[in-house]
Write a protein that holds these residues in place. Structure first.
Motif, PDB file in Angstrom:
ATOM      1  N   GLU A 203       0.799  -1.212   0.000  1.00 56.69           N
ATOM      2  CA  GLU A 203       0.000   0.000   0.000  1.00 56.69           C
ATOM      3  C   GLU A 203       0.840   1.274   0.000  1.00 56.69           C
ATOM      4  N   ASP A 204       2.040   1.202   0.556  1.00 58.55           N
ATOM      5  CA  ASP A 204       2.878   2.405   0.666  1.00 58.55           C
ATOM      6  C   ASP A 204       3.878   2.548  -0.476  1.00 58.55           C
ATOM      7  N   ARG A 205       3.779   1.702  -1.487  1.00 59.72           N
ATOM      8  CA  ARG A 205       4.850   1.579  -2.475  1.00 59.72           C
ATOM      9  C   ARG A 205       5.175   2.898  -3.187  1.00 59.72           C
TER      10      ARG A 205
ATOM     11  N   SER B   8       4.383   6.208  -2.442  1.00 60.59           N
ATOM     12  CA  SER B   8       4.903   7.281  -1.581  1.00 60.59           C
ATOM     13  C   SER B   8       6.299   6.938  -1.077  1.00 60.59           C
ATOM     14  N   TRP B   9       6.541   5.649  -0.848  1.00 61.48           N
ATOM     15  CA  TRP B   9       7.865   5.201  -0.395  1.00 61.48           C
ATOM     16  C   TRP B   9       8.910   5.413  -1.479  1.00 61.48           C
ATOM     17  N   LEU B  10       8.621   4.970  -2.701  1.00 67.05           N
ATOM     18  CA  LEU B  10       9.560   5.173  -3.805  1.00 67.05           C
ATOM     19  C   LEU B  10       9.773   6.660  -4.062  1.00 67.05           C
ATOM     20  N   ASP B  11       8.725   7.451  -3.946  1.00 63.93           N
ATOM     21  CA  ASP B  11       8.835   8.888  -4.157  1.00 63.93           C
ATOM     22  C   ASP B  11       9.832   9.510  -3.178  1.00 63.93           C
ATOM     23  N   SER B  12       9.838   9.018  -1.946  1.00 63.86           N
ATOM     24  CA  SER B  12      10.736   9.576  -0.925  1.00 63.86           C
ATOM     25  C   SER B  12      12.189   9.196  -1.160  1.00 63.86           C
ATOM     26  N   LEU B  13      12.419   8.147  -1.955  1.00 68.43           N
ATOM     27  CA  LEU B  13      13.775   7.655  -2.176  1.00 68.43           C
ATOM     28  C   LEU B  13      14.382   8.117  -3.496  1.00 68.43           C
ATOM     29  N   ALA B  14      13.545   8.324  -4.491  1.00 71.70           N
ATOM     30  CA  ALA B  14      14.013   8.443  -5.866  1.00 71.70           C
ATOM     31  C   ALA B  14      14.001   9.881  -6.374  1.00 71.70           C
TER      32      ALA B  14
ATOM     33  N   GLU C 161      18.563  -5.100  -3.257  1.00 73.33           N
ATOM     34  CA  GLU C 161      19.130  -5.142  -1.904  1.00 73.33           C
ATOM     35  C   GLU C 161      18.953  -3.805  -1.200  1.00 73.33           C
ATOM     36  N   TRP C 162      19.210  -2.715  -1.923  1.00 67.39           N
ATOM     37  CA  TRP C 162      19.078  -1.393  -1.317  1.00 67.39           C
ATOM     38  C   TRP C 162      17.630  -1.090  -0.958  1.00 67.39           C
ATOM     39  N   LEU C 163      16.690  -1.442  -1.842  1.00 67.33           N
ATOM     40  CA  LEU C 163      15.274  -1.209  -1.555  1.00 67.33           C
ATOM     41  C   LEU C 163      14.838  -1.986  -0.310  1.00 67.33           C
ATOM     42  N   ARG C 164      15.299  -3.208  -0.200  1.00 67.64           N
ATOM     43  CA  ARG C 164      14.914  -4.005   0.968  1.00 67.64           C
ATOM     44  C   ARG C 164      15.465  -3.402   2.253  1.00 67.64           C
ATOM     45  N   ARG C 165      16.652  -2.829   2.186  1.00 71.64           N
ATOM     46  CA  ARG C 165      17.217  -2.198   3.381  1.00 71.64           C
ATOM     47  C   ARG C 165      16.453  -0.954   3.798  1.00 71.64           C
ATOM     48  N   MET C 166      15.772  -0.329   2.854  1.00 73.09           N
ATOM     49  CA  MET C 166      15.105   0.937   3.119  1.00 73.09           C
ATOM     50  C   MET C 166      13.619   0.789   3.455  1.00 73.09           C
ATOM     51  N   ARG C 167      13.146  -0.438   3.676  1.00 73.01           N
ATOM     52  CA  ARG C 167      11.717  -0.642   3.923  1.00 73.01           C
ATOM     53  C   ARG C 167      11.256  -0.104   5.269  1.00 73.01           C
TER      54      ARG C 167
ATOM     55  N   ARG D  35       9.378   0.115   8.453  1.00 76.36           N
ATOM     56  CA  ARG D  35       8.110  -0.523   8.822  1.00 76.36           C
ATOM     57  C   ARG D  35       7.005  -0.253   7.811  1.00 76.36           C
ATOM     58  N   LEU D  36       7.375   0.196   6.660  1.00 79.87           N
ATOM     59  CA  LEU D  36       6.372   0.535   5.649  1.00 79.87           C
ATOM     60  C   LEU D  36       5.806  -0.716   4.989  1.00 79.87           C
ATOM     61  N   ARG D  37       4.617  -0.560   4.419  1.00 79.40           N
ATOM     62  CA  ARG D  37       3.913  -1.684   3.795  1.00 79.40           C
ATOM     63  C   ARG D  37       4.367  -1.806   2.338  1.00 79.40           C
ATOM     64  N   VAL D  38       5.567  -2.349   2.175  1.00 76.04           N
ATOM     65  CA  VAL D  38       6.158  -2.590   0.861  1.00 76.04           C
ATOM     66  C   VAL D  38       6.944  -3.894   0.931  1.00 76.04           C
ATOM     67  N   ASP D  39       7.052  -4.562  -0.206  1.00 76.34           N
ATOM     68  CA  ASP D  39       7.762  -5.848  -0.232  1.00 76.34           C
ATOM     69  C   ASP D  39       8.473  -6.024  -1.567  1.00 76.34           C
ATOM     70  N   PRO D  40       9.624  -5.368  -1.764  1.00 76.04           N
ATOM     71  CA  PRO D  40      10.356  -5.501  -3.031  1.00 76.04           C
ATOM     72  C   PRO D  40      10.770  -6.948  -3.293  1.00 76.04           C
ATOM     73  N   GLN D  41      10.555  -7.396  -4.545  1.00 73.55           N
ATOM     74  CA  GLN D  41      10.832  -8.787  -4.905  1.00 73.55           C
ATOM     75  C   GLN D  41      11.507  -8.863  -6.268  1.00 73.55           C
TER      76      GLN D  41
END
Length: 367
Positions: A51-53, A55-61, A112-118, A120-126
């Motif tokens: 659900e947070d994917r 907004s989460w990517l926006d904060s990183l990229a 690997e970097w995305l997984r480290r930056m999760r 407690r957000l509702r995201v699951d990079p695969q």
């Protein structure tokens, strides 16, 4: 997966997939005309559900994706604190999952970097590479495929290059831009669809093109890719503010450098296109030194033989390198002459602007 296209007459396959089928120049013509498809074994699919994917990517990229509509294509960069490019990905969202297409040499590090930056957000990079492959071509060519659509949105990424996306900025002074007529899309397909494509190619029912053809068309369009990134590269040097950076979005890592270089200074290096001496039998390798008469000024990042232009390359050179300087490039047979075409001018910055426009092909394919 690299052996999926082995056994097709003339196919040369390596760890990156299909390199060519014996005639890269012919393959380029067919690919550009929409008469061939290119299996992109060097591209890897990553899936980011949750659900947070966005907004989460926006904060990183570097790109604004918090409101990315389903089926709309964009691209993003992940920068280090000094604004240097660490990762790059093409992006499309289907309303439930954000899909990233990354170069094989970058995908594992990005994941690997995305997984480290999760946190407690509702995201699951695969890594979705076992299930999905990428096939490229013109929009009309990929329309003949069955792109994956787990949630009803065809996963077809349409390249926004070279038009300047909302929030972006263009440095290249060329008018028209060499990539103005570029028609390029990448479809995320199931592995079953990839095997069907290979079977049809073996029967001669469809034409394929290899990686060499894809690269030649990319270079001719001055289109930067992860192959052109080294450990010092910032987006400005590659004219990548056009499509991968939103200058007006909120904070993200590296933003201070992006804004400072663009608004107050100039990038320390600049991307150039090189027309190489066609009489040479050997092409330079990526990393080959670019020189003026008296000095080493940069290095080649990508090289190809184009069906119309002959041997071409992209290179990074020092900003101070004169736009009229006579250049040579080192090869194993000695230096060869290289005529430069300006992509990023020495004075690049906020004063080197082209109009901001939205590219129509960013819109999703009709469902």
């Amino acid at each position: 997966m690299s052996q999926t296209f082995a056994g097709i007459p003339g196919a040369v396959v390596d760890d990156g997939g299909l390199r060519h089928l014996g005639s890269p120049l012919t393959e380029q013509r067919a690919l550009q005309a929409g008469k061939a498809l290119a299996p992109l074994g060097e591209r890897v699919v990553l899936a980011v559900p949750g659900e947070d994917r966005l907004s989460w990517l926006d904060s990183l990229a570097s790109q604004a994706v918090s409101r990315l509509a389903p089926g709309v294509s964009t691209e993003l960069l992940m920068l280090d604190p000094h604004g240097r490019v660490q990762h790059a990905a093409s992006v499309i969202d289907d309303g439930h999952t954000t899909w990233l297409i990354a170069d094989r040499g970058d995908a594992a590090g990005l994941l690997e970097w995305l997984r480290r930056m999760r946190f407690r957000l509702r995201v699951d990079p695969q890594d979705a590479g076992e299930e999905y492959a990428v096939v490229g071509g013109t929009r009309s060519a990929v329309a003949g495929l069955e792109p994956a659509s787990p949630h009803g949105v065809p996963l077809v990424w349409i390249d926004p290059w070279p038009d300047v996306a909302i929030g972006g900025w263009g440095y290249a002074p060329a008018d028209p831009h060499p990539g103005a007529e570029r028609d390029w899309a990448e479809a995320i397909v199931t592995r079953a669809e990839e095997r069907r494509l290979a079977d049809e190619a073996r029967r001669g029912a469809i034409a394929l093109a290899g990686r060499d053809a894809v690269e030649a068309l990319r270079l001719a369009a001055w289109r930067p890719g992860f192959a052109d990134v080294d450990d010092r590269a910032i987006p400005h040097e590659l004219d990548w503010l056009r499509t991968a950076v939103h200058l007006d979005k909120g904070c993200y890592r590296g933003q201070e450098t992006v804004a400072k270089v663009h608004n107050l200074g100039h990038p320390p290096r600049r991307l150039v296109a090189l027309q190489l001496d066609g009489s040479a039998s050997v092409l330079p390798s990526p990393g080959a030194i670019v020189r003026t008469v008296d000095d080493e000024v940069g290095h080649v990042t990508s090289v190809a033989r184009h069906f119309e232009q002959g041997p071409i390359a992209l290179a990074i050179v020092r900003r101070s390198t004169s736009a009229s300087a006579e250049l040579t490039v080192d090869t194993e047979d000695g230096p060869i002459a290289a005529a430069q075409e300006m992509i990023v001018p020495p004075e690049a910055g906020a004063t080197a602007n082209v109009p901001r426009i939205t590219k129509l092909s960013r819109r999703p394919l009709a469902t």
